[in-house]
Design a protein around this motif. Structure first.
Motif, PDB file in Angstrom:
ATOM      1  N   GLY A   1       0.186  -1.416  -0.068  1.00 49.63           N
ATOM      2  CA  GLY A   1       0.009  -0.210   0.052  1.00 49.63           C
ATOM      3  C   GLY A   1       0.686   1.321   0.009  1.00 49.63           C
ATOM      4  O   GLY A   1       0.256   2.663  -0.044  1.00 49.63           O
ATOM      5  N   MET A   2       2.279   1.638  -0.681  1.00 47.18           N
ATOM      6  CA  MET A   2       2.821   2.192  -0.565  1.00 47.18           C
ATOM      7  C   MET A   2       2.675   3.741  -2.048  1.00 47.18           C
ATOM      8  O   MET A   2       3.201   4.528  -2.009  1.00 47.18           O
ATOM      9  CB  MET A   2       4.089   1.950  -0.646  1.00 47.18           C
TER      10      MET A   2
ATOM     11  N   ALA B   1      -3.248   1.641  -7.013  1.00 44.54           N
ATOM     12  CA  ALA B   1      -3.347   1.013  -7.158  1.00 44.54           C
ATOM     13  C   ALA B   1      -3.179   1.612  -9.008  1.00 44.54           C
ATOM     14  O   ALA B   1      -2.489   0.875 -10.546  1.00 44.54           O
ATOM     15  CB  ALA B   1      -4.494   0.356  -8.047  1.00 44.54           C
ATOM     16  N   GLN B   2      -2.615   3.184  -9.838  1.00 42.29           N
ATOM     17  CA  GLN B   2      -2.599   3.207 -10.375  1.00 42.29           C
ATOM     18  C   GLN B   2      -1.991   4.580 -10.368  1.00 42.29           C
ATOM     19  O   GLN B   2      -1.409   5.069 -11.800  1.00 42.29           O
ATOM     20  CB  GLN B   2      -4.612   4.251 -11.277  1.00 42.29           C
ATOM     21  N   ASP B   3      -1.448   4.197  -9.967  1.00 42.46           N
ATOM     22  CA  ASP B   3       0.421   5.542  -9.892  1.00 42.46           C
ATOM     23  C   ASP B   3       1.543   4.693 -10.574  1.00 42.46           C
ATOM     24  O   ASP B   3       1.392   3.876 -10.764  1.00 42.46           O
ATOM     25  CB  ASP B   3       0.458   5.320  -8.665  1.00 42.46           C
ATOM     26  N   SER B   4       2.323   5.259 -11.044  1.00 46.16           N
ATOM     27  CA  SER B   4       3.157   5.431 -12.171  1.00 46.16           C
ATOM     28  C   SER B   4       4.256   5.085 -11.420  1.00 46.16           C
ATOM     29  O   SER B   4       5.095   4.715 -11.852  1.00 46.16           O
ATOM     30  CB  SER B   4       3.374   6.144 -13.181  1.00 46.16           C
ATOM     31  N   ASP B   5       4.247   6.055 -10.377  1.00 45.91           N
ATOM     32  CA  ASP B   5       5.508   5.460  -9.495  1.00 45.91           C
ATOM     33  C   ASP B   5       5.291   6.074  -8.154  1.00 45.91           C
ATOM     34  O   ASP B   5       4.012   5.954  -7.368  1.00 45.91           O
ATOM     35  CB  ASP B   5       6.678   7.039 -10.232  1.00 45.91           C
ATOM     36  N   SER B   6       6.485   6.377  -7.671  1.00 45.56           N
ATOM     37  CA  SER B   6       6.174   5.875  -5.707  1.00 45.56           C
ATOM     38  C   SER B   6       6.546   7.625  -5.202  1.00 45.56           C
ATOM     39  O   SER B   6       6.976   7.407  -4.143  1.00 45.56           O
ATOM     40  CB  SER B   6       6.945   5.451  -4.799  1.00 45.56           C
ATOM     41  N   ALA B   7       6.582   8.308  -6.602  1.00 46.08           N
ATOM     42  CA  ALA B   7       7.118   9.569  -6.485  1.00 46.08           C
ATOM     43  C   ALA B   7       6.826  10.610  -4.590  1.00 46.08           C
ATOM     44  O   ALA B   7       7.215  11.699  -3.870  1.00 46.08           O
ATOM     45  CB  ALA B   7       7.586  10.531  -6.897  1.00 46.08           C
ATOM     46  N   THR B   8       5.363  10.342  -4.352  1.00 47.10           N
ATOM     47  CA  THR B   8       4.811  11.065  -3.513  1.00 47.10           C
ATOM     48  C   THR B   8       4.409  10.038  -2.131  1.00 47.10           C
ATOM     49  O   THR B   8       3.536  10.848  -0.939  1.00 47.10           O
ATOM     50  CB  THR B   8       3.270  11.685  -3.837  1.00 47.10           C
ATOM     51  N   VAL B   9       5.506   8.692  -2.188  1.00 50.86           N
ATOM     52  CA  VAL B   9       4.753   8.555  -0.786  1.00 50.86           C
ATOM     53  C   VAL B   9       6.858   7.748  -0.013  1.00 50.86           C
ATOM     54  O   VAL B   9       7.251   8.041  -0.307  1.00 50.86           O
ATOM     55  CB  VAL B   9       4.415   7.194  -0.765  1.00 50.86           C
ATOM     56  N   ARG B  10       6.374   8.583   1.011  1.00 48.52           N
ATOM     57  CA  ARG B  10       7.230   7.698   2.255  1.00 48.52           C
ATOM     58  C   ARG B  10       6.342   7.408   3.713  1.00 48.52           C
ATOM     59  O   ARG B  10       6.489   7.788   4.632  1.00 48.52           O
ATOM     60  CB  ARG B  10       7.994   9.856   2.613  1.00 48.52           C
ATOM     61  N   THR B  11       6.571   5.737   3.819  1.00 51.86           N
ATOM     62  CA  THR B  11       6.000   4.958   4.711  1.00 51.86           C
ATOM     63  C   THR B  11       7.160   4.245   4.752  1.00 51.86           C
ATOM     64  O   THR B  11       7.685   3.717   4.951  1.00 51.86           O
ATOM     65  CB  THR B  11       4.969   4.477   4.013  1.00 51.86           C
ATOM     66  N   THR B  12       6.528   4.102   6.879  1.00 51.59           N
ATOM     67  CA  THR B  12       7.298   2.937   7.681  1.00 51.59           C
ATOM     68  C   THR B  12       5.997   2.206   7.596  1.00 51.59           C
ATOM     69  O   THR B  12       5.387   2.526   8.684  1.00 51.59           O
ATOM     70  CB  THR B  12       7.970   4.080   8.310  1.00 51.59           C
TER      71      THR B  12
END
Length: 218
Positions: free
Chosen positions: A119-120, A123-134
């Motif tokens: 869940g980082m 489903a439709q995101d093309s990259d993870s540039a907006t998440v900082r999950t721990t």
């Protein structure tokens, strides 16, 4: 890749108390499998991208504090969509600029398979540039805590250590950690579930709000 033995989850559906999805992936220390870290604590965290200012400050500080996590029998594992060779180049830059070596594994996740399982990313995101999950994962492989910071704000490493200390203390003492708890502070007792004890309490709060022992750092 995500283990076929792991129950399917929808992105963002993981909750505290769930088993962390197992996976195997390439990393900066070689192939790693999440389940190989059982029997000790693990902090799994995503960063938006290599060669970015906020992420660089996080990794410098985490590398400098790595011994503190190790002293608590906790491993660190990072993840981003960048390739393994991007990770290598970034770590070399960090070493040359800040004179610190990042030795914990950084996973490559270019297909977002692992990030979506945890869940980082959406489903439709093309990259993870907006998440900082721990994710704080206990020795049994269970997710015990999680948090998420925006891409433009770095994590607090002291808070990561405090959260780890609190989780370990409440497990050791079978107690609760109050607001602003720090190692050595008093913990709280788990409230009674007995109506007789509630009626017998000396006042209206002592049946549910009582100090337990002090939680000590490992």
């Amino acid at each position: 890749m995500i283990s076929q033995d792991t129950p399917a989850t929808h992105p963002g559906s993981l909750r505290i108390g769930d088993a962390a999805p197992d996976f195997e992936a390439r990393s900066t220390i070689g192939p790693v499998r999440l389940s190989a870290f059982r029997d000790r604590w693990l902090i799994l965290f995503s960063h938006p991208a290599d060669f970015t200012p906020v992420c660089t400050t996080e990794f410098v500080e985490l590398a400098r504090q790595a011994d503190e996590f190790d002293r608590r029998d906790c491993a660190l594992m990072a993840l981003s969509v960048d390739s393994l060779f991007s990770h290598f180049a970034w770590l070399r830059l960090i070493r040359d600029r800040f004179d610190v070596e990042v030795r914990f594994p950084i996973i490559e996740d270019p297909t977002l398979v692992i990030g979506r399982a945890f869940g980082m990313v959406g489903a439709q995101d093309s990259d993870s540039a907006t998440v900082r999950t721990t994710f704080f994962i206990d020795p049994a492989g269970v997710i015990r805590a999680m948090n998420c910071y925006p891409a433009n704000m770095g994590r607090s490493i002291p808070e990561m250590l405090r959260m780890l200390d609190a989780l370990q203390a409440i497990d050791a003492e079978g107690a609760l950690a109050p607001a602003n708890w720090q190692p050595g502070d008093a913990l709280l007792k788990v409230p009674t579930h007995s109506l007789d004890e509630v009626y017998a309490a000396k006042d209206g709060t002592s049946w549910f709000l009582n100090v337990a022992g002090k939680g000590k750092r490992k």
